[in-house]
Structures are given as C-alpha cells and as structure tokens.
Scaffold this motif. Structure first.
Motif, PDB file in Angstrom:
ATOM      1  N   PHE A   1      -1.602  -4.523  -6.008  1.00 52.53           N
ATOM      2  CA  PHE A   1      -3.062  -4.511  -5.850  1.00 52.53           C
ATOM      3  C   PHE A   1      -3.459  -4.389  -4.382  1.00 52.53           C
ATOM      4  O   PHE A   1      -4.365  -3.626  -4.032  1.00 52.53           O
ATOM      5  N   GLU A   2      -2.749  -5.132  -3.515  1.00 52.25           N
ATOM      6  CA  GLU A   2      -3.049  -5.057  -2.084  1.00 52.25           C
ATOM      7  C   GLU A   2      -2.724  -3.673  -1.531  1.00 52.25           C
ATOM      8  O   GLU A   2      -3.473  -3.122  -0.717  1.00 52.25           O
ATOM      9  N   LEU A   3      -1.614  -3.091  -2.006  1.00 57.58           N
ATOM     10  CA  LEU A   3      -1.250  -1.753  -1.558  1.00 57.58           C
ATOM     11  C   LEU A   3      -2.274  -0.721  -2.017  1.00 57.58           C
ATOM     12  O   LEU A   3      -2.635   0.195  -1.262  1.00 57.58           O
ATOM     13  N   ALA A   4      -2.776  -0.881  -3.242  1.00 59.42           N
ATOM     14  CA  ALA A   4      -3.798   0.036  -3.747  1.00 59.42           C
ATOM     15  C   ALA A   4      -5.081  -0.065  -2.930  1.00 59.42           C
ATOM     16  O   ALA A   4      -5.744   0.951  -2.659  1.00 59.42           O
ATOM     17  N   ARG A   5      -5.453  -1.274  -2.531  1.00 60.74           N
ATOM     18  CA  ARG A   5      -6.651  -1.453  -1.698  1.00 60.74           C
ATOM     19  C   ARG A   5      -6.487  -0.769  -0.350  1.00 60.74           C
ATOM     20  O   ARG A   5      -7.413  -0.109   0.130  1.00 60.74           O
ATOM     21  N   VAL A   6      -5.311  -0.913   0.242  1.00 60.12           N
ATOM     22  CA  VAL A   6      -5.065  -0.270   1.541  1.00 60.12           C
ATOM     23  C   VAL A   6      -5.110   1.246   1.407  1.00 60.12           C
ATOM     24  O   VAL A   6      -5.702   1.947   2.238  1.00 60.12           O
ATOM     25  N   GLN A   7      -4.513   1.775   0.339  1.00 60.31           N
ATOM     26  CA  GLN A   7      -4.530   3.216   0.113  1.00 60.31           C
ATOM     27  C   GLN A   7      -5.948   3.731  -0.121  1.00 60.31           C
ATOM     28  O   GLN A   7      -6.325   4.790   0.391  1.00 60.31           O
ATOM     29  N   THR A   8      -6.733   2.977  -0.892  1.00 59.60           N
ATOM     30  CA  THR A   8      -8.116   3.382  -1.142  1.00 59.60           C
ATOM     31  C   THR A   8      -8.923   3.405   0.145  1.00 59.60           C
ATOM     32  O   THR A   8      -9.691   4.347   0.404  1.00 59.60           O
TER      33      THR A   8
ATOM     34  N   LEU B   1      -7.914   6.416   2.160  1.00 60.53           N
ATOM     35  CA  LEU B   1      -8.473   7.649   1.596  1.00 60.53           C
ATOM     36  C   LEU B   1      -9.962   7.770   1.904  1.00 60.53           C
ATOM     37  O   LEU B   1     -10.455   8.871   2.178  1.00 60.53           O
ATOM     38  N   VAL B   2     -10.700   6.646   1.849  1.00 62.98           N
ATOM     39  CA  VAL B   2     -12.129   6.675   2.176  1.00 62.98           C
ATOM     40  C   VAL B   2     -12.341   7.087   3.628  1.00 62.98           C
ATOM     41  O   VAL B   2     -13.214   7.911   3.943  1.00 62.98           O
ATOM     42  N   ILE B   3     -11.524   6.530   4.530  1.00 64.73           N
ATOM     43  CA  ILE B   3     -11.648   6.867   5.956  1.00 64.73           C
ATOM     44  C   ILE B   3     -11.326   8.344   6.182  1.00 64.73           C
ATOM     45  O   ILE B   3     -12.031   9.052   6.919  1.00 64.73           O
ATOM     46  N   ILE B   4     -10.267   8.836   5.535  1.00 69.92           N
ATOM     47  CA  ILE B   4      -9.898  10.247   5.689  1.00 69.92           C
ATOM     48  C   ILE B   4     -10.990  11.155   5.130  1.00 69.92           C
ATOM     49  O   ILE B   4     -11.364  12.166   5.744  1.00 69.92           O
TER      50      ILE B   4
END
Length: 368
Positions: A15-22, A25-28
C-alpha cells in the motif's frame, strides 16, 4: 527455542509503495501537462478565447434560429454564418484599435524616452543627490528599445491570434449541431449526458455573466479615465483610456498598473509633482469606485470566487501564458469551480476555490 521473527506486513508495504508510485505519476503528469501548456501556448490561448466567444454567442444563435419570417424560419447554418461574420468583424476591429493605440503609445514613449530618466530620478530627490544620481544612472542603463521591440512583436502576434480565433470559432459553430448527439454517444447514458450538459451550461452562464459585467465596468472605467486625462490636457488621453479598459480585465493587478501608468505619463509630460498627485488620486478614485464598489455589487454571488484563489490563479496562468493567461485566469477558475463542485472526488478543491467554502450543490445545478 529459536526465536522466529514476525512476518513482515507485506500488505502495508504494498500500500505504501502504491502511494509513492501514485504520487510520482501525479508529479510526472503535472510536469508533462505544464510543458505542453507552455510549448503550445499560442494555439491553446487562441482556442480558449475562441471557446469563450463561442459560448457568448451560442445562445444568441439559438434564439435567432428560432425566429420566423412569415412562414419561414431562419436556418441554423445561416444564423451561425451571420454570427461568425459579426464576431470576425468585431474582433478584427477591436484588435486594430488596440494595436493602433499600442503603436501610438510606443511612438510617444520614444519621444519621452530622453526626459523620462530625469523625471523618474527627480522623484527620489528627497533622499539626496547621491540617491538621485544612482537612480538616474540605473534608468539610463535600461535598454528601452528592446522592450519596445518586444511590445511591437506582441502587437503583431495579437493580429495573428485574432485570425486563428476566428477560424476556431467557425469550426465550433460547425460542430455545435452534433454536440448533444456526441455527448449522448460518449456517455451511453441519457441521464449522465443531461447532467454533463447542465454542468457545461452552468459554466457558460457564469463565464458569460462575468465577461459582460467586466466589459461594462472596464468600458466605464476607460471612458472616465479618458475624460479625466483629456480634461488635464494629457497628450495620450485616448491610449490611456484604451489601456485602462484592457488592463481592467486582469483581476486586482490590472487596475493598479493602469493607475500607475496614468500617474507616470502625467509626471513625464508635466513634471509637476502636485499635478501628478492630483491625477493619481482621481485615477485611483475611479478605479476604486468601479472596481471595489460597483463591480462586487453587480457580480453579487454569481461567481463566489476566493480572493486568494484568484491571486493564485492569476500568478499561475501569468507564469504559464504571460499576459494572456492573466486575462483568462478568472474564466478558467470559474470553470474549475463548477466542475469540481459536481465531481464528488474533487469537491474539496471547489470548497477551497469558493469564497465562503460553499460550492454549488446538485439542486443548484438543476435550477441553473
């Protein structure tokens, strides 16, 4: 007994990894969108202006198309062509007037360029001869010709953008007949298509109301500024009136810049501090009365935009699109407020953008 470590909480880690990835992706995605906004600013600004002009005249075209001449009814295509011709003529006329006034200001600025540094430096005479000399040297070091060439290039771009806007408006008129059909086919749900149509109608209504009120107030402010400048015998009374009218479309900052330009022109021409202060006070009173008293009274609760949000929108779109972005900052913010008000996941953003923290509800959408 051998100690066995407890199993790691893999679900929490995922879950923490998914939050970091999201978040990444938002920043990119934001960086990519910002890059595209900057790179395609000429086309996007022209398209935004075309959409606003189209929304201003769409209801008028529908009204004309419903009229009858005896047994005959005005065809929709004929009403669209007439509207496009009128918009094109009005836009090109307004552009030519603004460009002519800009060129007039540039010519007079060149004539004033030699005495402007001395006039501005004299404003700091109270601080001593050294300060006045430092200001004078700084003003003489400014390459005024470069700024004037940039302004002239911007005036040329304004004419090119007007032609592109007319083309965009023409294509929007051609597509408006099939809009409801496309919307229904896109959503596949008549209720959802109707709701999206109501949201779009609410955006058009609010933007149109803002532009009509702002145009009226800016026109009155520009005329009053022209009359005031003419009464004092200023050489650029007409350009100052036109510039005041245009700058008043920029929220908050535009009226301040317009007042400063009037005062600076008065001081450069007359060189009299007392007369300059009088002109500055009168110009400021005109701006305050129209912008801080009449404007809010006419706008009422129609927009309900946060003042801080307007400043943030002004700063962001000004940084992305320059001066045209400042003109479009409020219409874009109105669109964001209406859309976020009726999308549950984005409603917190609408609360931040609204003045009282009370964005529109679904019931208000049905009544709009």
């Amino acid at each position: 007994m051998k100690h066995v470590p407890p199993p790691e909480d893999t679900n929490a880690q995922r879950f923490e990894l998914a939050r970091v990835q999201t978040a990444a992706l938002v920043i990119i995605a934001f960086a990519v969108v910002l890059f595209l906004l900057v790179q395609a600013q000429f086309i996007l600004i022209s398209l935004a202006v075309a959409i606003i002009l189209f929304s201003l005249t769409a209801d008028v075209i529908s009204f004309i198309a419903r009229q009858r001449i005896g047994r005959l009814r005005v065809p929709n295509w004929l009403a669209s062509i007439v509207a496009l011709l009128l918009i094109g003529a009005a836009l090109l006329t307004m552009t030519s007037i603004v460009v002519a006034q800009i060129n007039t200001v540039l010519q007079i600025t060149l004539a004033y360029a030699e005495r402007a540094p001395e006039a501005i430096a004299a404003l700091f005479s109270w601080a001593g001869d050294d300060t006045e000399a430092a200001v004078l040297n700084s003003m003489r070091s400014i390459e005024l010709s470069g700024y004037l060439r940039g302004a002239a290039g911007g005036a040329t771009s304004l004419t090119q953008a007007s032609v592109l806007v007319i083309l965009f408006v023409g294509f929007l008129f051609a597509e408006r007949v099939w809009f409801q059909t496309k919307l229904l086919a896109f959503t596949g749900n008549p209720a959802q298509a109707k709701r999206i149509g109501l949201i779009i109608s609410s955006i058009i209504h609010r933007v149109n109301y803002y532009l009509l009120v702002k145009t009226g107030i800016s026109l009155v402010t520009g005329v009053m500024t022209y009359v005031m400048a003419q009464a004092f015998g200023m050489e650029i009374a007409m350009p100052l009136g036109v510039m005041t009218f245009v700058l008043n479309f920029i929220p908050n900052v535009g009226s301040i810049v317009a007042t400063g330009l009037v005062a600076l022109a008065a001081y450069v021409q007359f060189g009299d501090p007392t007369l300059t202060v009088v002109i500055f006070v009168i110009s400021g009173a005109i701006q305050f009365m129209n912008g801080s008293v009449i404007d809010p009274m006419l706008m009422g609760r129609a927009l309900r935009l946060s003042s801080f949000g307007i400043l943030v929108s002004l700063a962001f779109w000004g940084a992305v699109w320059g001066i045209p972005g400042m003109f479009l900052s409020v219409p874009i913010m109105v669109m964001m407020l209406v859309v976020c008000s009726h999308v549950p996941a984005l409603r917190p953003i609408a609360i931040l953008l609204s003045r009282e923290g009370l964005p529109d509800s679904e019931d208000q959408l049905d009544k709009s």
